[in-house]
Design a protein around this motif. Structure first.
Motif, PDB file in Angstrom:
ATOM      1  N   GLY A  71       0.851  -1.223  -0.091  1.00 12.21           N
ATOM      2  CA  GLY A  71      -0.089  -0.042   0.007  1.00 12.21           C
ATOM      3  C   GLY A  71       0.896   1.388   0.180  1.00 12.21           C
TER       4      GLY A  71
ATOM      5  N   ARG B  20      -2.489  -7.907  -0.318  1.00 10.69           N
ATOM      6  CA  ARG B  20      -3.289  -6.866  -0.506  1.00 10.69           C
ATOM      7  C   ARG B  20      -2.566  -5.528  -0.461  1.00 10.69           C
TER       8      ARG B  20
ATOM      9  N   LYS C  18      -3.841  -2.590  -2.154  1.00  6.17           N
ATOM     10  CA  LYS C  18      -4.195  -1.807  -3.197  1.00  6.17           C
ATOM     11  C   LYS C  18      -5.623  -2.190  -3.955  1.00  6.17           C
ATOM     12  N   HIS C  19      -6.090  -1.453  -4.491  1.00  6.02           N
ATOM     13  CA  HIS C  19      -7.350  -1.978  -5.111  1.00  6.02           C
ATOM     14  C   HIS C  19      -7.085  -2.991  -6.182  1.00  6.02           C
ATOM     15  N   GLY C  20      -8.218  -3.695  -6.195  1.00 11.52           N
ATOM     16  CA  GLY C  20      -8.030  -4.695  -7.387  1.00 11.52           C
ATOM     17  C   GLY C  20      -7.523  -5.907  -6.524  1.00 11.52           C
ATOM     18  N   ARG C  21      -7.335  -7.252  -7.467  1.00  8.00           N
ATOM     19  CA  ARG C  21      -7.035  -8.233  -6.910  1.00  8.00           C
ATOM     20  C   ARG C  21      -5.616  -8.505  -6.227  1.00  8.00           C
TER      21      ARG C  21
END
Length: 269
Positions: free
Chosen positions: A96, A170, A172-175
């Motif tokens: 992140g 994880r 971040k946005h998305g997979r």
């Protein structure tokens, strides 16, 4: 003002760790002696990890509980899967903060002495073989996953298990991200069978060929995994394997990786 010790559990570190610990309800009838506080016990585990001291020699004047209390709590938390989740949480925070680079990864193995002659449960011990730590890092040297084997195991056999051990990260946005684009290995990983297995994961293997001269340039990128091993073995309890139980030693390995991730996170501007 005294400089804080590396095993001190300040509020920020505890706020990250405490939610991952299992809750143990005290019995209403015959409750017995009250459990030593989890925070102090966690500090005792970190003290042993950093100093390499034997569990039974943990200084009582520190107020961290007895060595046996810390060992039992470590086993309890290991069974509950606390350490992989802690490592995964810190990897997500690094991603992140744009401090995790999946463009390439590097793998390597490091042999350590096992003075109590303890193999993994699924392996046959050969006299004097010790144990091996196997590590995969991102392009900046952050530990993504670690495995433990007997010292007689070839490093190439852990190439696929290391890729499988990388958790979904994880942050971040998305997979979530789980696979690097490229994996780098030295000549010890030169085997076409394992190249095909790595390709099956959607990862490009870049591995030096046996018999070729030096100067491939891989060393300028692979040195980061060697530096990660140096940081991992800076924890004295990991330089030599004293634990007979492989799950306990592996728990300390994963905890060491998590602490390296946290150190990188704290150093970010």
């Amino acid at each position: 003002m005294a400089r804080p010790k590396p095993w001190d559990v300040h509020d920020e570190r505890w706020a990250l760790t405490e939610p991952l610990l299992p809750t143990v309800e005290r019995r209403s009838r015959h409750p017995g002696r009250k459990r030593h506080p989890d925070r102090s016990v966690f500090q005792g585990i970190l003290f042993v990890l950093h100093t390499g001291i034997a569990w039974e020699h943990l200084p009582q004047e520190l107020g961290l509980g007895s060595g046996m209390t810390c060992w039992r709590r470590l086993a309890e938390w290991t069974e509950a899967g606390v350490w992989p989740r802690l490592h995964q949480e810190l990897l997500a925070k690094l991603r992140g903060a744009n401090a995790l680079d999946f463009s390439r990864a590097a793998v390597d193995g490091s042999h350590i002495r096992a003075l109590k002659g303890a193999p993994r449960r699924d392996e046959v011990l050969l006299t004097g073989t010790g144990s091996k730590h196997h590590l995969i890092t991102d392009a900046t040297g952050i530990p993504l996953a670690v495995t433990l084997t007997g010292g007689n195991r070839n490093a190439v056999t852990q190439l696929v298990p290391l890729l499988e051990a990388i958790p979904p990260v994880r942050g971040k946005h998305g997979r979530p991200r789980r696979r690097p684009d490229i994996v780098l290995g030295d000549r010890g990983y030169d085997h076409d069978k394992y190249r095909r297995l790595v390709w099956a994961f959607g990862v490009k293997p870049v591995i030096a060929r046996r018999g070729t001269g030096h100067g491939s340039g891989l060393g300028t990128q692979r040195w980061l995994v060697e530096r990660a091993f140096a940081r991992l073995h800076w924890f004295r309890r990991l330089r030599t394997r004293w634990e007979i139980r492989d799950d306990i030693h592996e728990a300390l390995l994963i905890l060491g990786c998590a602490l390296i991730c946290r150190r990188r996170l704290v150093s970010l501007p």
